[in-house]
Design an enzyme around this catalytic site. Sequence first.
Site, PDB file in Angstrom:
ATOM      1  CG  ASP A 168      -2.401   0.743   1.072  1.00 34.81           C
ATOM      2  OD1 ASP A 168      -2.165   1.617  -0.077  1.00 34.81           O
ATOM      3  OD2 ASP A 168      -2.655   0.408   1.573  1.00 34.81           O
TER       4      ASP A 168
HETATM    5  C1  BGC Z   1      -4.780   2.837   0.236  1.00 33.04           C
HETATM    6  C2  BGC Z   1      -5.140   2.400  -1.165  1.00 33.04           C
HETATM    7  C3  BGC Z   1      -4.896   3.190  -2.178  1.00 33.04           C
HETATM    8  C4  BGC Z   1      -3.346   3.507  -2.300  1.00 33.04           C
HETATM    9  C5  BGC Z   1      -3.385   4.538  -4.018  1.00 33.04           C
HETATM   10  C6  BGC Z   1      -4.043   3.795   0.287  1.00 33.04           C
HETATM   11  O1  BGC Z   1      -4.210   5.159   0.960  1.00 33.04           O
HETATM   12  O2  BGC Z   1      -5.045   2.570   1.657  1.00 33.04           O
HETATM   13  O3  BGC Z   1      -6.546   1.744  -0.899  1.00 33.04           O
HETATM   14  O4  BGC Z   1      -5.211   2.151  -3.309  1.00 33.04           O
HETATM   15  O5  BGC Z   1      -3.603   5.112  -0.852  1.00 33.04           O
HETATM   16  O6  BGC Z   1      -4.142   5.790  -3.575  1.00 33.04           O
END
Ligand code: BGC
Length: 691
Positions: A233
């Site tokens: 993530d």
């Molecule tokens: C989230 C993810 C997301 C990523 C990219 C993170 O804060 O947990 O689900 O895909 O950001 O934006």
Amino acid sequence: MTDEERFALIISVIGATRFTARDRRIPEGVAMSAGYTPGVPRLGVPALQSSDASMGITNPGYRPDDPGATALPASIVVGASFNPRLAREGGVVLGREARIRGFNAVLAGGINLARDPRNGRNFEYYSEDPYHSAVLGAEAVNGIQGQGVISTLKHFTLNCNETNRHWLDAIIDPAAHRESDLLAFQIAIERSRPGSIMSSYNKVNGDYASGNSHLLNEVLKGTWGYPGWVMSDWGATPSWEFALAGLDQESGANIDAMFWKSEPFTEPLRKAYEEGKFPRERLSEMVRRILRSMFAVGVDSWGSAPEVDMAAHNQIALETARQGIVLLKNDGALPLPSDRPLTIAVIGGHAQEGVPSGTGSGAVAPVGGYEAVIKIGGAGVMGGARNLFLFPSPPFGELQRLLPQAQLEFDPGITPAEAALLARRSDVVIAFGIRVEGEGFDSADLTLPWGQDAVIDAVADVNPNTIVVLETGNPASMPWRDKVQAIVQAWYPGQAGGQAIAEVLTGAVNPSGRLPVTFPASLTQTPRPDLPGLGTPWGTPTTIDYTEGAEIGYRWFAKTGAKPLYAFGHGLSYTSFGYRDLQVDGGETVTAAFTVTNTGDRKGADVPQVYLTSAPDGPRMRLLGFERVELEPGESRTVTVTADPRLLASFDTQAAQWHIAHGSHQIAVGKAADNLVLTAEARLTERLFGS
Ligand code: BGC
């Protein structure tokens, strides 16, 4: 491939955000999004460009000229439809709208299980049940990847609360983990072969999920043989050593620089490589996994961009909302009669402007923009992204259109006394209750914000014909429940949500959604009446012990005997359904066949559910299967469900296999987890199988 090329492939950088400038590694003229990884043109490897896509292709300020994307209903709405076909169609929308923007990877497929009704991101997930989540999540991925766009399944694993998620240690019994969140991923991976798995922010049993060798190397890649790549993530890679623990790509490296003061997979990893601490074979494997998925999904061989028919995509958003709205209670007030000149008070929820959306990285700007954005704010990095977004699909206007004879008036619901003035002089009251839920925040409790419970209470006091429509991602506490005539759970219903709500209220659509999560009567019934870490400052190390293990949601309620407000699987219709002739076969697994009949006088859809209720060693509640069946009045259909045998088994950690106990298993067909209509016994043969 040179080492330079290899190292370039194992990180992505995010475009300009509230905290980061446009990264110099994103070439001029390349559209910004959540992730950019350069390709290797001389070898025909395209750059990887990823976008968030839980509910549509997002654009959090990256692309000022973007015309807007289809804002689909939240995944919990897809979950409530119990309709895998709609999940797939939504995936096709995502895949096509990604492709025309040049995005070849989407960060979709959120299948964390709803373990806690306060979790701010439950709207981005499908349900509390591993099998149901796997089936719907897999179909979304299949829809996306069928368009030649890579999809993730995320967040691996146990990011089931947002509270201090970067410092959260999620504790779980390993066998229970295999029977719950890991089983959801295992089945979804088998059914959809996602190009990538996104690891979660939190720790699992002490080790960060992104650097958890047991989960990544042993379970995911070893036992399950997953051939794709694991991306972290965004901001979930504090150390280069995660590369040794199974992480293949550091996502949003510039976010790691902000969080952890370094980009571990750039300089630190190169240094470890030079010092011989990070083997060349591992670097090659990381790259091979990324390239494998690119070629397997076909991002290297795109032809011309697909035709995108935004009107057709709106229809999919609309149909999903229609099928996912759940009629929780109806004492006869619904459907609203369309042939009488009723006076109708529409109260609160910004129902004159539109319908709300969940917030965070998944929020989608629709074509033409939001109707309104009301800043909410809050602590931590996600505070600035926390807004009340309203899509321009106002339930008020849609109701007026469908009820031309009625006279509608709106009251914003800002005080109980003022709302009661209009309610008192109206034939019917439709009160809206909304809540802003989103990434980075867990709710403190299940009440509605801004005094809405008091407003609903006041209007119900003065008008017995009160109908409540809830637009929330999680259950509400509903202290006014016994005073109102009808309750409709509309969730975050997407860009066509107002129309779908009006159609359900007026009977143009016969409601068929079913709850994919249990609505507790109170938090005291749930495994964690007090949520650890809630209220501590952002950054406080937090441990949540998921002591319920695999007994999540309806399973927990079956185990404790507590009576929820509304059970998993519950949902009313304007017609009625009967079940008969249950036949169950045992042996290696359970096959259940039964007949469903529409016993009412309207066309409608039912979602009969097959459960295991007990195994030889005692009570054990497991959803074994379900099917959404559309029936004309008087029509019957035979439904046959064959259970994935893992749902009948326990995970034996000693043998590292699934174990089915010998003997009598009780099977039931129900309308909900607490409304079982037919029961039968299946005798199963003892066996150890799978892994
Ligand atoms: C989230 C993810 C997301 C990523 C990219 C993170 O804060 O947990 O689900 O895909 O950001 O934006």
